[in-house]
Structure formats: structure tokens, C-alpha cells
Design a protein around this motif. Sequence first.
Motif, PDB file in Angstrom:
ATOM      1  N   LYS A   1      -6.107  -2.598  -5.605  1.00  0.00           N
ATOM      2  CA  LYS A   1      -7.049  -2.184  -4.420  1.00  0.00           C
ATOM      3  C   LYS A   1      -6.814  -0.929  -3.890  1.00  0.00           C
ATOM      4  O   LYS A   1      -5.868  -0.450  -3.915  1.00  0.00           O
ATOM      5  CB  LYS A   1      -6.216  -3.243  -3.437  1.00  0.00           C
ATOM      6  N   LEU A   2      -7.878  -0.474  -3.957  1.00  0.00           N
ATOM      7  CA  LEU A   2      -7.952   1.146  -3.575  1.00  0.00           C
ATOM      8  C   LEU A   2      -8.604   1.061  -2.193  1.00  0.00           C
ATOM      9  O   LEU A   2      -9.574   0.561  -1.768  1.00  0.00           O
ATOM     10  CB  LEU A   2      -8.847   2.079  -4.603  1.00  0.00           C
TER      11      LEU A   2
ATOM     12  N   HIS B   1      -3.175   2.862  -2.447  1.00  0.00           N
ATOM     13  CA  HIS B   1      -3.612   1.832  -3.358  1.00  0.00           C
ATOM     14  C   HIS B   1      -2.392   0.950  -3.055  1.00  0.00           C
ATOM     15  O   HIS B   1      -1.378   1.103  -2.612  1.00  0.00           O
ATOM     16  CB  HIS B   1      -3.941   2.249  -4.772  1.00  0.00           C
TER      17      HIS B   1
ATOM     18  N   SER C   1       0.897  -1.282   0.108  1.00  0.00           N
ATOM     19  CA  SER C   1      -0.021  -0.107  -0.067  1.00  0.00           C
ATOM     20  C   SER C   1       0.956   1.417   0.131  1.00  0.00           C
ATOM     21  O   SER C   1       1.864   1.253   1.104  1.00  0.00           O
ATOM     22  CB  SER C   1      -0.834  -0.189   1.191  1.00  0.00           C
TER      23      SER C   1
END
Length: 206
Positions: free
Chosen positions: A140-141, A185, A116
Motif C-alpha cells: 500500500k503506497l 508505504h 506505515s
Amino acid sequence: MAQIESLFVTRLYRAALSEFDPRIDPEELENSCLVIAEDDEAGQEWCEKNGYPGYTSYASLTDLPWRFPIFQDLVKTLDQHVAAFAKDLEFDLDDRELKLEDLWINILPEGGMHASHIHPHSVISGTTYVSMPEGASALKLEDPRSGRMMAAPVRRKGARRELQPFIYMKPKVGDVLLWESWLRHEVPMNMAEDERISVSFNYKWE
């Protein structure tokens, strides 16, 4: 009767790269990424030294559009996508422009992941997808309010999309995704046997 509305929207742009000219040949772009990765000894050494899974040109090749014509064309196309997103965001650019700051290749093997992160000092960031084999990880947000939710309960499974703490975007080859650079993200572990290939970039305001 009570009125409930959503405030402070986070926007995400998704489009086919081919919506704007010049058109990029996906096969040529993939071959170019693989050839560059094979020849970039400095990038390979950096990845090995820093425990980076697979390959990235981020720390080694800062002039891809100057070196390779296909990346020159790619930037011309991305410029138009970024301009369309900036218009949607209703940015007041004060007669200045959003210009490419950096552009780099990512090749993620099976089991590889990108932790992340955000992209400080940039305005718009994004990725275009070159190879997405079956089982390749989505983007992936994270809800940008996560650190401020403190004692809030978790959301129910199946909560409305705008209330979910994480959104997974499964892009296709030839897609381009854009978001504001402060949006956290990550790329979860690549479960595909084949490599996941993408080209990422940042735009700054000047």
C-alpha cells in the motif's frame, strides 16, 4: 480552453527480477530465507521482544550478501534494476553511485502486518517478492501530499489512478518494486494462511 496537467510525478518501478543477470532461482531464495530465519536466534529474539509479527533479519543480520552466495547474486541483479530506475528518475549523481545500504528478509505470517513508514537517509528503497500465497497482502503506497491536503474533500470512488490517495500494488513472485525512499508505504494484514516472504533493501548515494 483551460489546460490541466499533472505535475510533480511520483515514480514507481516494477519489473521481473529475472530481467537482469545473474538469474535468481526463486525456490533456492525461498529456502535460503526460511533456513536463515530458523537459525537466526538473535533475530527471533528481537522480533519477540519488539512485538514484530513473524520474522525479519533487519536488526540481526546486516551482512547477508557476505554470508550467502545467493544474496551476493541478488545484489548484483538489484544493482542493475536500481541503475535503470535512477536513469528514469533523471538523477544527476555527480559521478557518484547508488550503493546498497542494507538488505533484509521479511517473513509475515497470517494476521501479520507492517505499519506505515518511510526509509530515512536512503535514496531508493524496494522489495523483491519470494512467496506470495493466495490472499497475501499487497503493498500500500500513500500519496505523499496527504499531510498537506487539509480541508480537501475525499476523492470519488473510481477516481483516476494518479488522483487516488492510496495505491495497492499486488506483486507476483519474482517481481521487484522500487520507489524513492521518502514515499510512505505499508503492508496491510496478511490474510493468507501461508507466510508472505520478501527481501527488502535500501540504496544510498555515495
